[in-house]
Design a protein around this motif. Structure first.
Motif, PDB file in Angstrom:
ATOM      1  N   MET A 281      -5.114   3.449   5.951  1.00  0.00           N
ATOM      2  CA  MET A 281      -4.864   3.430   4.535  1.00  0.00           C
ATOM      3  C   MET A 281      -5.911   2.589   3.810  1.00  0.00           C
TER       4      MET A 281
ATOM      5  N   LEU B   2      -9.318   1.941   4.170  1.00  0.00           N
ATOM      6  CA  LEU B   2     -10.631   2.482   3.833  1.00  0.00           C
ATOM      7  C   LEU B   2     -10.522   3.663   2.879  1.00  0.00           C
ATOM      8  N   LYS B   3      -9.577   4.565   3.127  1.00  0.00           N
ATOM      9  CA  LYS B   3      -9.400   5.723   2.242  1.00  0.00           C
ATOM     10  C   LYS B   3      -8.983   5.257   0.838  1.00  0.00           C
ATOM     11  N   PHE B   4      -8.137   4.280   0.771  1.00  0.00           N
ATOM     12  CA  PHE B   4      -7.674   3.754  -0.507  1.00  0.00           C
ATOM     13  C   PHE B   4      -8.839   3.125  -1.276  1.00  0.00           C
TER      14      PHE B   4
ATOM     15  N   LEU C 155     -11.990   3.871  -1.002  1.00  0.00           N
ATOM     16  CA  LEU C 155     -12.901   4.932  -1.437  1.00  0.00           C
ATOM     17  C   LEU C 155     -12.305   5.728  -2.607  1.00  0.00           C
ATOM     18  N   ALA C 156     -11.008   5.838  -2.669  1.00  0.00           N
ATOM     19  CA  ALA C 156     -10.364   6.619  -3.726  1.00  0.00           C
ATOM     20  C   ALA C 156     -10.400   5.885  -5.067  1.00  0.00           C
TER      21      ALA C 156
END
Length: 189
Positions: A1, A3-5, A7-8
């Motif tokens: 959660m 790294l994706k968060f 980047l988002a």
């Protein structure tokens, strides 16, 4: 959660910024035909083709200046006791206002004040426009820059009367003065 968060978040910020930017963009200018007639009635080609600045002065006839219209109003009814403005204009106050405008206010002085700058009347595409146009006295070595001043709505050219001398007279340290053009917005005369 994690790294994706992370980047988002920039993508989301960019999308919000893009949407907000599009909301604040000015709308496109309307496409107007070059010879649109804005005046009332049929087009008058002689008036339309000639842009003639006709000198204009505010002239109020003496019969109006003596306040005869204000002196011939209907009799005012007495106000209710102990009432100021709760039910409309208090007639005692109204009587004072009518007396001031009819006998005390100096209309001749105001007329002279309003006529202190050169004024013109011109027809542009059928619209009669009142314009104040002040050319500075030319001095050697000083550049004259045209400046168009527009009042807001509601408003009038009178708003700029204190500013005109500051723009049209030489100022120490400046190598320029302004030629001031102030039209009345059509419909505001």
């Amino acid at each position: 959660m994690g790294l994706k968060f992370l980047l988002a978040i920039p993508v989301l910020i960019f999308a919000i910024g893009y949407k907000l930017n599009s909301l604040f963009e000015p709308p496109p200018l309307p496409k107007l035909e070059e010879d649109t007639w804005w005046g009332l009635g049929p087009r008058n080609d002689t008036m339309y083709e000639k842009l003639i600045l006709e000198p204009f002065n505010i002239t109020v006839h003496e019969q109006y200046l003596v306040g005869w219209r204000l002196a011939t109003h209907r009799p005012l009814t007495p106000p209710l006791e102990g009432i100021q403005q709760q039910y409309g204009m208090n007639t005692n106050l109204l009587r004072d206002i009518v007396n001031y405008w009819g006998s005390t206010y100096n209309w001749t002085e105001r007329q002279e004040y309003l006529n202190q700058y050169p004024q013109y009347h011109v027809f542009v595409q059928g619209l009669g426009i009142h314009v104040v146009h002040v050319n500075p006295k030319i001095e050697l070595g000083i550049k004259i820059v045209p400046l168009l001043l527009l009042h807001g709505w509601p408003g009038c050219v009178r708003e700029f009367f204190e500013l005109i001398p500051k723009l049209t007279t030489p100022q120490e340290g400046r190598k320029y003065m302004f030629e001031v053009i102030i039209p009345h917005i059509p419909g505001e005369e």
